[in-house]
Scaffold this motif. Structure first.
Motif, mmCIF file in Angstrom:
data_model
loop_
_atom_site.group_PDB
_atom_site.id
_atom_site.type_symbol
_atom_site.label_atom_id
_atom_site.label_comp_id
_atom_site.label_asym_id
_atom_site.label_seq_id
_atom_site.Cartn_x
_atom_site.Cartn_y
_atom_site.Cartn_z
ATOM 1 N N GLU A 98 45.166 -77.163 -19.064
ATOM 2 C CA GLU A 98 44.474 -77.913 -20.139
ATOM 3 C C GLU A 98 43.201 -77.246 -20.683
ATOM 4 O O GLU A 98 43.053 -77.102 -21.889
ATOM 5 N N SER B 147 57.926 -81.649 -14.990
ATOM 6 C CA SER B 147 56.589 -81.766 -15.596
ATOM 7 C C SER B 147 56.024 -83.127 -15.198
ATOM 8 O O SER B 147 55.976 -84.061 -15.986
ATOM 9 N N LEU B 148 55.663 -83.224 -13.917
ATOM 10 C CA LEU B 148 55.291 -84.515 -13.336
ATOM 11 C C LEU B 148 53.832 -84.570 -12.926
ATOM 12 O O LEU B 148 53.432 -85.496 -12.204
ATOM 13 N N GLY B 149 53.063 -83.566 -13.337
ATOM 14 C CA GLY B 149 51.669 -83.518 -12.896
ATOM 15 C C GLY B 149 51.566 -82.992 -11.473
ATOM 16 O O GLY B 149 52.486 -82.345 -10.976
ATOM 17 N N LEU C 140 52.952 -77.274 -15.819
ATOM 18 C CA LEU C 140 51.711 -77.961 -15.441
ATOM 19 C C LEU C 140 50.572 -77.309 -16.222
ATOM 20 O O LEU C 140 50.073 -76.239 -15.842
ATOM 21 N N LYS C 141 50.193 -77.926 -17.329
ATOM 22 C CA LYS C 141 49.139 -77.296 -18.132
ATOM 23 C C LYS C 141 47.798 -77.371 -17.407
ATOM 24 O O LYS C 141 47.478 -78.403 -16.819
ATOM 25 N N ILE D 61 51.525 -90.401 -25.537
ATOM 26 C CA ILE D 61 50.447 -89.549 -25.014
ATOM 27 C C ILE D 61 49.362 -89.471 -26.085
ATOM 28 O O ILE D 61 48.181 -89.546 -25.816
ATOM 29 N N TYR D 62 49.820 -89.301 -27.335
ATOM 30 C CA TYR D 62 48.947 -89.319 -28.505
ATOM 31 C C TYR D 62 49.649 -90.143 -29.573
ATOM 32 O O TYR D 62 50.863 -90.366 -29.493
ATOM 33 N N TYR E 284 55.818 -94.114 -24.851
ATOM 34 C CA TYR E 284 55.346 -92.860 -24.242
ATOM 35 C C TYR E 284 54.436 -92.154 -25.240
ATOM 36 O O TYR E 284 54.687 -91.041 -25.674
ATOM 37 N N GLY F 243 54.151 -89.482 -16.524
ATOM 38 C CA GLY F 243 52.767 -89.565 -16.105
ATOM 39 C C GLY F 243 52.709 -89.264 -14.609
ATOM 40 O O GLY F 243 53.746 -89.021 -13.981
ATOM 41 N N GLU F 244 51.513 -89.301 -14.034
ATOM 42 C CA GLU F 244 51.450 -89.095 -12.582
ATOM 43 C C GLU F 244 51.819 -90.383 -11.888
ATOM 44 O O GLU F 244 51.002 -91.175 -11.449
ATOM 45 N N CYS G 105 44.319 -88.840 -22.930
ATOM 46 C CA CYS G 105 45.746 -89.200 -22.889
ATOM 47 C C CYS G 105 45.982 -90.705 -22.991
ATOM 48 O O CYS G 105 45.390 -91.491 -22.250
ATOM 49 N N ILE H 74 45.194 -77.719 -24.213
ATOM 50 C CA ILE H 74 45.052 -78.590 -25.377
ATOM 51 C C ILE H 74 44.025 -77.912 -26.274
ATOM 52 O O ILE H 74 42.941 -77.537 -25.816
ATOM 53 N N PRO I 104 47.657 -79.086 -30.323
ATOM 54 C CA PRO I 104 46.367 -79.622 -30.770
ATOM 55 C C PRO I 104 46.065 -80.971 -30.138
ATOM 56 O O PRO I 104 46.972 -81.787 -29.952
ATOM 57 N N PHE I 105 44.806 -81.192 -29.822
ATOM 58 C CA PHE I 105 44.343 -82.498 -29.347
ATOM 59 C C PHE I 105 44.464 -83.500 -30.497
ATOM 60 O O PHE I 105 44.031 -83.242 -31.618
ATOM 61 N N ILE I 106 45.063 -84.655 -30.201
ATOM 62 C CA ILE I 106 45.186 -85.732 -31.194
ATOM 63 C C ILE I 106 44.535 -86.978 -30.600
ATOM 64 O O ILE I 106 44.997 -87.489 -29.579
#
Ligand code: SAH
Length: 348
Positions: A164, A139-141, A161-162, A308-309, A306, A112-113, A73, A202, A232-234
């Motif tokens: 992952e 969606s705060l972790g 909360l994924k 993330i990817y 922001y 993010g957290e 991330c 992911i 998908p992971f980027i």
């Protein structure tokens, strides 16, 4: 796998919502070009359950501060190349009200957290509930269980909360100092106190196999998720996984289709990450079982921060334009934007 076997497994999943781990694995390992039947049946199931309605969830990315160091991330703590921002309470509420005015029925508060004070988040939830009729997803972790409870009592409806990756060893590798067990326990607790829960994966993290993804789907069934997402992971340049291979559109579509067949009542997003690696990505997912899109409503001056990817789409767009663009995509598929809140379809 031959077409006869594929049809047999897909028909079984369609009728019974059940496959074994090795059956799921063999479908995930098959070539996408041989899986037209899987995608068609997932689309058919989506139509039976959700009709032609697509739910929109407006995302406010309110803070890019993060104390975690997830290997994939871009917001990870050790990335000192980004300017961090945190929206003030009033800004978040203002953005939420604007989202309601644009017609959104759900707002997702994501960050993010961060150490954003729990009491302040509760006030934000209450104010948004006072000023709008929207459902609220957080969606705060991971936070402490008392905070989850406080926010639920303040009126939050859902928590995203994924998990992952459903492999405890790989989870540990990619999430230093974090606990797989705590993530799963958080999801279970959130459900017991009345949240609708969303999780997911992911796709394409290095080391992830079709067997692991099969385990992910079984876990999602086991958790009785109300929402399941896969993107998908980027690879991001300022992370330890910068040289790893990107996740594929094909695997994401297979996972999306199997999500619909194995958890028919779940809400399933066509993710922004999929739209980032393929301009038609979200359209493809919407035709392979997905029924949700999550447009960004964050003020454009923050969007670039922001990441993330990398190359996230719509970085320079205004919220109203995003709403229009998504509306166009949905209409072009012969579908329509739902006018209800899109709560969980599960009866439990
Ligand atoms: N801090 C919150 C929100 C995370 S951001 C939490 O922990 O839940 C939302 C999602 O972005 C993550 O759950 C993860 O699945 C996804 N993500 C993060 N980095 C990514 C990357 N490099 N490629 C694709 N998806 C990524």
């Amino acid at each position: 796998m031959n077409q006869f076997k594929i049809k047999q497994l897909v028909d079984q999943a369609f009728a019974e919502e059940k496959l074994t781990k090795s059956e799921i694995t063999s479908l995930l390992a098959a070539d996408l070009k041989d899986l037209a039947y899987l995608l068609d049946k997932a689309d058919q199931k989506r139509a039976e359950i959700c009709a032609e309605e697509v739910h929109l969830r407006a995302i406010i990315e309110f803070s890019s501060y993060c104390k975690q160091n997830c290997h994939y991330c871009g917001l990870r703590k050790d990335n000192d190349q980004i300017d961090r921002y945190q929206l003030k309470k009033e800004e978040i509420i203002k953005t939420a009200v604007m989202a309601a005015e644009l017609g959104y029925k759900t707002v997702v508060l994501q960050s993010g957290e961060d150490e954003y004070p729990a009491a302040e988040i509760a006030e934000i939830i209450r104010e948004i509930k006072n000023k709008t009729k929207m459902a609220i997803t957080l969606s705060l972790g991971e936070r402490d269980f008392a905070a989850y409870k406080l926010w639920r009592e303040a009126g939050a409806d859902r928590y995203l909360l994924k998990h992952e990756i459903a492999d405890p060893l790989l989870y540990q590798k990619y999430h230093p100092q974090m606990s797989y067990e705590n993530r799963i326990e958080s999801l279970k607790y959130l459900k017991t106190i009345g949240y609708q829960i969303g999780s997911g994966v992911i796709i394409g993290l290095p080391g992830q196999t079709p067997e692991i993804l099969a385990e992910d789907l079984l876990l999602c069934q086991n958790l009785e998720l109300d929402m399941i997402g896969s993107g998908p992971f980027i690879p991001h340049q300022q992370t330890p996984l910068k040289n790893s291979k990107q996740g594929t559109v094909a695997m994401t579509l297979k996972f999306t289709a199997l999500s619909r067949l194995l958890l028919p009542l779940a809400h399933i997003p066509a993710t922004t990450a999929l739209g980032t690696i393929d301009v038609e990505g979200r359209q493809k997912a919407l035709q392979a079982g997905a029924n949700v899109v999550m447009p960004n409503v964050t003020d454009s001056k923050y969007r670039e921060q922001y990441q993330i990817y990398p190359d996230k789409i719509c970085i320079n767009e205004e919220a109203g334009d995003c709403r229009q663009c998504i509306g166009g995509i949905i209409a072009s598929l012969g579908r329509e934007v739902s006018q209800d809140k899109g709560h969980s379809l599960r009866k439990d």
